[in-house]
Design a protein around this motif. Structure first.
Motif, PDB file in Angstrom:
ATOM      1  N   PRO A  25       6.004 -37.888  27.612  1.00 25.67           N
ATOM      2  CA  PRO A  25       6.493 -37.053  26.515  1.00 25.67           C
ATOM      3  C   PRO A  25       7.520 -35.996  26.931  1.00 25.67           C
ATOM      4  CG  PRO A  25       4.314 -36.319  27.162  1.00 25.67           C
ATOM      5  CD  PRO A  25       4.609 -37.577  27.954  1.00 25.67           C
ATOM      6  N   LYS A  26       7.641 -35.746  28.222  1.00 24.94           N
ATOM      7  CA  LYS A  26       8.565 -34.722  28.718  1.00 24.94           C
ATOM      8  C   LYS A  26       9.726 -35.300  29.525  1.00 24.94           C
ATOM      9  CE  LYS A  26       6.496 -31.207  26.995  1.00 24.94           C
ATOM     10  NZ  LYS A  26       7.168 -30.373  25.998  1.00 24.94           N
ATOM     11  N   ASN A  27       9.861 -36.619  29.535  1.00 26.19           N
ATOM     12  CA  ASN A  27      10.915 -37.279  30.315  1.00 26.19           C
ATOM     13  C   ASN A  27      10.915 -36.803  31.764  1.00 26.19           C
ATOM     14  OD1 ASN A  27      11.956 -38.809  28.106  1.00 26.19           O
ATOM     15  ND2 ASN A  27      12.944 -36.947  27.368  1.00 26.19           N
ATOM     16  N   ALA A  28       9.715 -36.706  32.318  1.00 26.31           N
ATOM     17  CA  ALA A  28       9.555 -36.206  33.688  1.00 26.31           C
ATOM     18  C   ALA A  28       9.624 -37.312  34.732  1.00 26.31           C
ATOM     19  CB  ALA A  28       8.225 -35.465  33.808  1.00 26.31           C
ATOM     20  N   ILE A  29       9.766 -38.563  34.299  1.00 29.90           N
ATOM     21  CA  ILE A  29       9.765 -39.684  35.240  1.00 29.90           C
ATOM     22  C   ILE A  29      11.136 -40.346  35.258  1.00 29.90           C
ATOM     23  CG2 ILE A  29       8.741 -41.931  35.802  1.00 29.90           C
ATOM     24  CD1 ILE A  29       6.159 -40.919  34.470  1.00 29.90           C
ATOM     25  N   THR A  30      11.652 -40.536  36.455  1.00 26.72           N
ATOM     26  CA  THR A  30      12.892 -41.282  36.653  1.00 26.72           C
ATOM     27  C   THR A  30      12.595 -42.397  37.639  1.00 26.72           C
ATOM     28  OG1 THR A  30      13.556 -39.780  38.435  1.00 26.72           O
ATOM     29  CG2 THR A  30      14.402 -39.294  36.226  1.00 26.72           C
ATOM     30  N   PHE A  31      13.522 -43.318  37.779  1.00 26.68           N
ATOM     31  CA  PHE A  31      13.364 -44.408  38.733  1.00 26.68           C
ATOM     32  C   PHE A  31      14.427 -44.295  39.807  1.00 26.68           C
ATOM     33  CE2 PHE A  31      10.410 -46.144  35.856  1.00 26.68           C
ATOM     34  CZ  PHE A  31       9.720 -47.139  36.520  1.00 26.68           C
ATOM     35  N   GLU A  32      13.997 -44.507  41.048  1.00 25.47           N
ATOM     36  CA  GLU A  32      14.914 -44.508  42.180  1.00 25.47           C
ATOM     37  C   GLU A  32      14.792 -45.822  42.921  1.00 25.47           C
ATOM     38  OE1 GLU A  32      14.479 -41.115  44.728  1.00 25.47           O
ATOM     39  OE2 GLU A  32      14.710 -39.704  43.066  1.00 25.47           O
ATOM     40  N   GLU A  33      15.923 -46.332  43.371  1.00 23.79           N
ATOM     41  CA  GLU A  33      15.939 -47.581  44.135  1.00 23.79           C
ATOM     42  C   GLU A  33      15.612 -47.324  45.595  1.00 23.79           C
ATOM     43  OE1 GLU A  33      19.313 -50.167  44.097  1.00 23.79           O
ATOM     44  OE2 GLU A  33      19.215 -50.391  41.921  1.00 23.79           O
ATOM     45  N   ASP A  34      14.852 -48.255  46.167  1.00 21.69           N
ATOM     46  CA  ASP A  34      14.607 -48.178  47.608  1.00 21.69           C
ATOM     47  C   ASP A  34      15.711 -48.957  48.326  1.00 21.69           C
ATOM     48  OD1 ASP A  34      13.952 -50.881  47.345  1.00 21.69           O
ATOM     49  OD2 ASP A  34      11.856 -50.632  47.916  1.00 21.69           O
ATOM     50  N   GLY A  35      15.607 -49.082  49.605  1.00 23.13           N
ATOM     51  CA  GLY A  35      16.617 -49.765  50.404  1.00 23.13           C
ATOM     52  C   GLY A  35      16.736 -51.249  50.125  1.00 23.13           C
ATOM     53  N   GLU A  36      15.725 -51.831  49.488  1.00 25.51           N
ATOM     54  CA  GLU A  36      15.743 -53.258  49.180  1.00 25.51           C
ATOM     55  C   GLU A  36      16.165 -53.543  47.733  1.00 25.51           C
ATOM     56  OE1 GLU A  36      11.807 -54.524  50.197  1.00 25.51           O
ATOM     57  OE2 GLU A  36      12.150 -54.250  52.338  1.00 25.51           O
TER      58      GLU A  36
END
Length: 66
Positions: A25-36
């Protein structure tokens, strides 16, 4: 200080479905790519309110509750 939810401890505990991202509900999650090239959720502690909706919606964390 509130306790942040733990989405995963090891990468194989996350399928990258983005359900946690979608429900926050707070847009507190983002996605980050790992090295693969795989994306994993990251919680912003400044935005997180500790509601744990991300944990409740996670298909891997809730595999036994179906």
């Amino acid at each position: 200080m509130r306790e942040l939810p733990v989405l995963f401890n090891k990468k194989d505990e996350c399928c990258g479905c983005s359900a946690c991202y979608s429900i926050c509900p707070k847009n507190a999650i983002t996605f980050e790519e790992d090295g693969e090239g795989f994306s994993y959720p990251i919680i912003n502690p400044e935005k997180c309110i500790g509601c744990k909706m991300c944990i409740k919606v996670c298909p891997i964390k809730n595999v036994n509750s179906r």
